[in-house]
Scaffold this active site. Structure first.
Site, mmCIF file in Angstrom:
data_model
loop_
_atom_site.group_PDB
_atom_site.id
_atom_site.type_symbol
_atom_site.label_atom_id
_atom_site.label_comp_id
_atom_site.label_asym_id
_atom_site.label_seq_id
_atom_site.Cartn_x
_atom_site.Cartn_y
_atom_site.Cartn_z
ATOM 1 N N CYS A 135 -8.994 1.894 4.535
ATOM 2 C CA CYS A 135 -9.212 1.439 5.780
ATOM 3 C C CYS A 135 -9.319 0.194 5.622
ATOM 4 C CB CYS A 135 -10.824 2.008 6.217
ATOM 5 S SG CYS A 135 -11.142 1.298 7.793
ATOM 6 N N CYS B 200 -11.858 -1.745 7.738
ATOM 7 C CA CYS B 200 -13.383 -1.899 6.886
ATOM 8 C C CYS B 200 -13.286 -2.687 5.911
ATOM 9 C CB CYS B 200 -13.504 -0.289 6.266
ATOM 10 S SG CYS B 200 -13.181 0.939 7.490
ATOM 11 N N ASP B 201 -12.265 -2.592 4.871
ATOM 12 C CA ASP B 201 -12.342 -3.321 3.518
ATOM 13 C C ASP B 201 -11.426 -4.574 3.438
ATOM 14 O OD1 ASP B 201 -14.110 -1.641 2.699
ATOM 15 O OD2 ASP B 201 -12.693 0.049 2.135
#
Ligand code: NDP
Length: 309
Positions: A136, A139-140
């Site tokens: 992701c 997200c990261d």
């Protein structure tokens, strides 16, 4: 669970969509059962800090977020069963959901089974999961400011993630196993035009290198057979998702990729069976969107039940 008890709502799955649905149906005073499976919490329990779920300015640990959601559902008297569903029968009311040797009955069902990101299946990928291996970028990506990363895949997700990662990373390789891309022309052209992106085609990942964190990839050129090593800091997988919907084949309509077809009111092809979260969502796949869909489906189920009285 008492035999012959009929729940108003059975929620199958315990990620953000399932727990949010349970908060809403519990709070609407519907008799609610959440079938959590053996590993409650879904994909978020395999990540570390979640920085993009609103309400937590410092971020929150994925497991903690799920425990909080569960506790909130419990506060509104939702019940939980930590068993894996093995079979469902939606052919007549009340609907039947089977897990181990127990039969659960519900007037309505909300399916929140999620989807799992497809992985390469390498031991080294498993070892370095969340230590530089991610599925992701949203997200990261933030953790790779000024670094070098690779995105694996040749579809729209790979192009989108690749472009997104150039906001943070100094250099992004998009590594694809063939020379033919599934990505739409516009997304592919955009990625190719990005000066921070370098495409590597006809290339497979043989091994993720590193001990405590990712330090590089061992690659194979599938045309020449040549093996090489590429030093980098992170690998993002964008090779598709596998929705957890096998259980429902023949009971509700699924699309060609196995995602659940659903109407605007989140109802599946079977009246009284609703679906929410990543098992219906090709596109966004975020904790907050899954939670939002869980909320919608629970309101739809509540209205549907009220109309039947
Ligand atoms: P896709 O199924 O479209 O693409 C998956 C890619 O991963 C393919 O290039 C495939 O290669 C590759 N792949 C699959 N398995 C492996 C493997 N084991 N090893 C290496 N490579 C592998 O998935 P996406 O997630 O990209 O897209 C899913 C859907 O979501 C699509 O309909 C897409 O259009 C949509 N989408 C739309 C976006 C947008 O409009 N903004 C953004 C993201 C997705 P191969 O081609 O060789 O099989």
């Amino acid at each position: 669970m008492p035999e012959n008890q009929i729940y108003d709502v059975i929620i199958i799955g315990a990620g953000p969509s399932g727990y949010t649905a349970a908060v809403y149906t519990g709070r609407a005073q519907l008799k609610t059962l959440v079938i959590e499976g053996w590993q409650p919490g879904g994909q978020l329990t395999t990540t570390t800090v979640i920085e993009n779920f609103p309400g937590f300015p410092e971020g929150i640990d994925g497991k903690q977020l799920m425990q909080n959601m569960r506790a909130q559902a419990q506060r509104f008297e939702a019940e939980f069963a930590s068993v894996n569903v093995t079979k469902v029968d939606f052919s007549k009311q009340p609907f039947r959901v089977y897990a181990d040797k127990t039969e659960y009955q519900g007037k309505s069902v909300i399916i929140c089974m999620g989807a799992r990101p497809r992985t390469l299946g390498l031991e080294s990928e498993k070892k370095l999961w969340a230590k530089g291996v991610s599925t992701c970028a949203t997200c990261d990506g933030f953790f790779f400011r000024g670094k070098t990363v690779a995105v694996i895949g040749g579809g729209d997700s790979a192009m989108e993630e690749g472009n997104f990662l150039t906001k943070f990373a100094e250099k992004v390789y998009i590594i694809h196993r063939s020379g033919q891309f599934r990505a739409s022309k516009i997304m592919l052209d955009r990625a190719k035009a990005n000066p921070k992106i370098e495409m590597m085609t006809d290339t497979t990942v043989e091994e993720v290198l590193g001990d405590a964190k990712v330090t590089g990839l061992k690659l194979k050129n599938v045309k020449t057979g040549a093996i090489s090593e590429l030093p980098l800091d992170g690998m993002f997988l964008a090779i598709g998702h596998v929705p957890a919907t096998d259980l429902f084949k023949g009971q509700i309509e699924l699309d060609a990729l196995g995602f659940i077809n659903h109407a605007v009111n989140n109802m599946t092809s079977t009246e009284g069976v609703f679906a929410a979260g990543d098992c219906v969502d090709h596109c966004y796949r975020q904790a907050i969107t899954a939670a939002g869909m869980g909320c919608q489906a629970s309101i739809d189920a509540t209205r549907w039940l009220a109309a039947r009285k």
